[in-house]
Design an enzyme around this catalytic site. Sequence first.
Site, PDB file in Angstrom:
ATOM      1  N   ASP A  74       0.884  -1.163   0.000  1.00 51.58           N
ATOM      2  CA  ASP A  74       0.000   0.000   0.000  1.00 51.58           C
ATOM      3  C   ASP A  74       0.934   1.229   0.000  1.00 51.58           C
ATOM      4  O   ASP A  74       2.094   1.123   0.413  1.00 51.58           O
ATOM      5  CB  ASP A  74      -0.866  -0.022   1.258  1.00 51.58           C
ATOM      6  N   ASP A 101      -0.195   5.029   0.770  1.00 50.53           N
ATOM      7  CA  ASP A 101      -0.490   6.048   1.794  1.00 50.53           C
ATOM      8  C   ASP A 101      -0.539   5.443   3.196  1.00 50.53           C
ATOM      9  O   ASP A 101      -1.365   4.579   3.473  1.00 50.53           O
ATOM     10  CB  ASP A 101      -1.811   6.742   1.464  1.00 50.53           C
ATOM     11  N   GLY A 105     -10.153   7.589  -0.682  1.00 53.17           N
ATOM     12  CA  GLY A 105     -10.144   8.278  -1.966  1.00 53.17           C
ATOM     13  C   GLY A 105     -10.302   9.775  -1.763  1.00 53.17           C
ATOM     14  O   GLY A 105     -11.228  10.227  -1.070  1.00 53.17           O
ATOM     15  N   GLU A 137     -13.550  11.305  -3.270  1.00 53.79           N
ATOM     16  CA  GLU A 137     -14.687  10.830  -2.469  1.00 53.79           C
ATOM     17  C   GLU A 137     -14.716  11.542  -1.114  1.00 53.79           C
ATOM     18  O   GLU A 137     -15.768  11.891  -0.597  1.00 53.79           O
ATOM     19  CB  GLU A 137     -14.578   9.313  -2.259  1.00 53.79           C
ATOM     20  N   ARG A 138     -13.524  11.774  -0.532  1.00 53.72           N
ATOM     21  CA  ARG A 138     -13.396  12.467   0.762  1.00 53.72           C
ATOM     22  C   ARG A 138     -13.929  13.903   0.633  1.00 53.72           C
ATOM     23  O   ARG A 138     -14.640  14.414   1.485  1.00 53.72           O
ATOM     24  CB  ARG A 138     -11.919  12.462   1.161  1.00 53.72           C
ATOM     25  N   HIS A 152     -10.005  18.379  -6.863  1.00 52.16           N
ATOM     26  CA  HIS A 152      -9.130  17.222  -6.685  1.00 52.16           C
ATOM     27  C   HIS A 152      -7.967  17.256  -7.673  1.00 52.16           C
ATOM     28  O   HIS A 152      -6.837  16.886  -7.331  1.00 52.16           O
ATOM     29  CB  HIS A 152      -9.925  15.915  -6.806  1.00 52.16           C
ATOM     30  N   THR A 175      -5.072   3.270  -3.294  1.00 53.49           N
ATOM     31  CA  THR A 175      -6.272   4.027  -3.625  1.00 53.49           C
ATOM     32  C   THR A 175      -5.923   5.358  -4.278  1.00 53.49           C
ATOM     33  O   THR A 175      -6.746   5.965  -4.953  1.00 53.49           O
ATOM     34  CB  THR A 175      -7.040   4.262  -2.290  1.00 53.49           C
ATOM     35  N   ASP A 232      -1.580  -0.331   6.183  1.00 53.80           N
ATOM     36  CA  ASP A 232      -1.514   0.423   7.445  1.00 53.80           C
ATOM     37  C   ASP A 232      -2.878   0.634   8.092  1.00 53.80           C
ATOM     38  O   ASP A 232      -2.941   1.144   9.211  1.00 53.80           O
ATOM     39  CB  ASP A 232      -0.911   1.817   7.210  1.00 53.80           C
TER      40      ASP A 232
HETATM   41  C1  XBP Z   1      -5.325   6.295   0.644  1.00 52.19           C
HETATM   42  C2  XBP Z   1      -6.372   7.214   0.276  1.00 52.19           C
HETATM   43  C3  XBP Z   1      -6.083   8.250  -0.702  1.00 52.19           C
HETATM   44  C4  XBP Z   1      -5.281   9.436  -0.244  1.00 52.19           C
HETATM   45  C5  XBP Z   1      -5.509  10.582  -1.174  1.00 52.19           C
HETATM   46  O1  XBP Z   1      -5.887   5.061   1.086  1.00 52.19           O
HETATM   47  O2  XBP Z   1      -7.505   7.106   0.716  1.00 52.19           O
HETATM   48  O3  XBP Z   1      -7.313   8.708  -1.113  1.00 52.19           O
HETATM   49  O4  XBP Z   1      -5.678   9.833   1.048  1.00 52.19           O
HETATM   50  O5  XBP Z   1      -5.168  10.279  -2.483  1.00 52.19           O
HETATM   51  P1  XBP Z   1      -5.010   3.708   1.035  1.00 52.19           P
HETATM   52  P2  XBP Z   1      -6.078  10.756  -3.734  1.00 52.19           P
HETATM   53  O6  XBP Z   1      -3.729   3.969   1.755  1.00 52.19           O
HETATM   54  O7  XBP Z   1      -5.865   2.718   1.788  1.00 52.19           O
HETATM   55  O8  XBP Z   1      -4.805   3.307  -0.403  1.00 52.19           O
HETATM   56  O9  XBP Z   1      -6.491  12.167  -3.448  1.00 52.19           O
HETATM   57  O10 XBP Z   1      -5.184  10.664  -4.952  1.00 52.19           O
HETATM   58  O11 XBP Z   1      -7.282   9.839  -3.811  1.00 52.19           O
HETATM   59 MG    MG Z   2      -2.941   3.124   3.498  1.00 54.12          MG
END
Ligand code: XBP
Ligand code: MG
Length: 250
Positions: A7, A9, A50, A53-54, A81, A122, A182
């Site tokens: 993963d 992030d 995402g 989506e957030r 975004h 993501t 994580d």
């Molecule tokens: C990571 C995310 C991502 C980032 C933002 O989740 O949710 O949306 O926070 O990136 P994970 P984007 O670690 O579970 O993959 O703005 O490009 O979506």
């Molecule tokens: Mg993550």
Amino acid sequence: MHALIFDIDGTFADTERDGHRVAFNLAFREAGLDWRWDEVLYGELLRVAGGRERLLHWMRRILPDDLLDGAAREDVARQLHAAKTRHYVELVARGCVALRPGIARLVEEARTAGLRLAIATTTSRANVEALLAHTLGPQAVDWFAAIACGEDAPAKKPDPGVYACVLRALGLAAGQCLALEDSGPGLAAARAAGVPTVVTRNPYTHDHVFEGALAVVDALGDGAGAPCVGLDELRRWHAAARPDGAFLLH
Ligand code: XBP
Ligand code: MG
């Protein structure tokens, strides 16, 4: 164990607080909006996977329907975004986001051992490419046999789609891989795809539920007296997995 699937992030790097969050705030300011996501609020918003989506979730929360209808909201979220991604890539290029301790070592160990490397994330592809280039070097993107991002799997984690993409690209069975995640939604996505998973928690995810993980640690690397997880450990945990991939050791 033939492949490690990372993963990004929160696992590969602590991208959220000083990367994504700051980039969102820069995009808001640039658009003339007085929205500001502090660390605590962002921790809450992270429950929505995402970035787009957030943002939509936030807009639904603060903007009444009669001010912005569904289509207009989608449009604004898409534009904000895109700006946020531009800011994030710039922040990464300026060195604002560092790899988590132990990641560079683990990547090197895996490459030396001939394991295949993959990414299941993501986040957007531009963000992954920038992070790899500015932390591991411009050639690092080629070290990964498969990279599946937000664009490849529209349903975000905990949906297993992004892991299904990676397994297809690798041509491996789920049980031949080990995922590193994580968060609760990340673990759920990997587990739903059948991939045995080790969790490395971070301050935003320390209170998530990690049922079904092979192991849960606070770091893979050497920083702050944390135990050092290497390939031997990962192999041992992977070998101890039940046929369904789960086996909680810690
Ligand atoms: C990571 C995310 C991502 C980032 C933002 O989740 O949710 O949306 O926070 O990136 P994970 P984007 O670690 O579970 O993959 O703005 O490009 O979506
Ligand atoms: Mg993550």
